[in-house]
Design a protein around this motif. Structure first.
Motif, mmCIF file in Angstrom:
data_model
loop_
_atom_site.group_PDB
_atom_site.id
_atom_site.type_symbol
_atom_site.label_atom_id
_atom_site.label_comp_id
_atom_site.label_asym_id
_atom_site.label_seq_id
_atom_site.Cartn_x
_atom_site.Cartn_y
_atom_site.Cartn_z
ATOM 1 N N LEU A 37 0.860 -1.175 0.000
ATOM 2 C CA LEU A 37 0.000 0.000 0.000
ATOM 3 C C LEU A 37 0.903 1.234 0.000
ATOM 4 O O LEU A 37 1.669 1.456 0.947
ATOM 5 N N THR A 56 -3.388 4.631 8.612
ATOM 6 C CA THR A 56 -3.355 3.800 7.409
ATOM 7 C C THR A 56 -2.988 2.363 7.766
ATOM 8 O O THR A 56 -3.578 1.409 7.255
ATOM 9 N N SER A 60 -5.235 -1.074 6.965
ATOM 10 C CA SER A 60 -4.673 -1.678 5.746
ATOM 11 C C SER A 60 -4.673 -3.204 5.756
ATOM 12 O O SER A 60 -4.166 -3.824 4.822
#
Length: 245
Positions: A37, A56, A60
């Protein structure tokens, strides 16, 4: 909707709830590539960068994260000027008085203080500074985790720094812990003339930093939080400092 768009929507919503900042003028993008990512874009400060990356990771599902998120430099600073200022601040800092200070300039190593023969001496070390597109990379070796974290903070404190990649090795190897993070943050706050460290309390649990106490201005409250995020504490930062006029 693509998976990256879904993750981005979740992260932005969580970020704006936590920080009370809007990212309309600082677009951030997420994309998946080869199982990773990738986070790209710009944010206004180091606290926003570290908080966004932390959120994040939470959303994720364990994918490898590639950090290409940068802090906006306003005004921009040329790489050579930024490198010079960081080298000067490290050379002037009491905690790095025994370190050899080097700079990587156009692929060539320039020793600015000390000699490479001194780098391995007890109580010494070597810090090499490379700057490209406002991203500061620190390599070499230092004698403690505190020194490694202080090197990052020193780089972030120089105006125009867009990111810090700290690759400094520890010799000897040292285990990290809450007490280490607390001690170095106390030192950082005491060193920063923009905050009054005696009015701020620090609690660290599972590498998560909680700041409390009171300060006179919102700017001082924000600066204390920025300093904490500069330490790369993996548990994040909670700012409970109050502003009292």
């Amino acid at each position: 909707m693509q998976r990256s768009d879904t993750v981005l929507k979740q992260v932005v919503a969580a970020f704006e709830r936590e920080s009370h900042l809007k990212l309309h003028h600082h677009p951030v993008h997420l994309s998946f590539d080869d199982g990773a990512l990738i986070v790209t874009g710009e944010v206004p400060d180091v606290a926003s960068k570290k908080r966004f990356l932390q959120l994040t990771r939470l959303h994720s599902n364990g994918e490898r994260l590639v950090d290409q998120l940068r802090v906006t430099a306003n005004p921009p600073v040329a790489d050579g000027e930024l490198r010079t200022h960081i080298c000067e601040r490290l050379a002037q800092a009491v905690d790095f008085r025994n370190c050899v200070i080097c700079a990587r300039v156009k692929g060539q190593l320039e020793v600015l203080r000390g000699t490479m023969d001194e780098a391995g001496n007890v109580g010494s070390g070597v810090i090499e500074i490379t700057v490209k597109d406002g991203v500061v990379t620190l390599t070499g070796q230092v004698i403690s985790l505190s020194h490694k974290r202080l090197a990052s903070v020193t780089a972030w404190w120089v105006g125009g720094c867009r990111d810090v990649v700290n690759l400094l090795d520890l010799v000897p190897v040292e285990a990290d812990g809450d007490g280490e993070i607390s001690d170095v943050l106390h030192l950082v706050l005491e060193t920063d003339p923009r905050v009054r460290a005696e009015q701020i309390t620090i609690n660290v649990e599972n590498h998560r930093i909680t700041l409390a106490g009171w300060v006179a201005t919102e700017a001082e409250r924000r600066q204390a939080e920025q300093d904490a995020w500069c330490l790369d504490a993996s548990g994040g930062v909670v700012n409970r400092i109050q502003v009292r006029a």
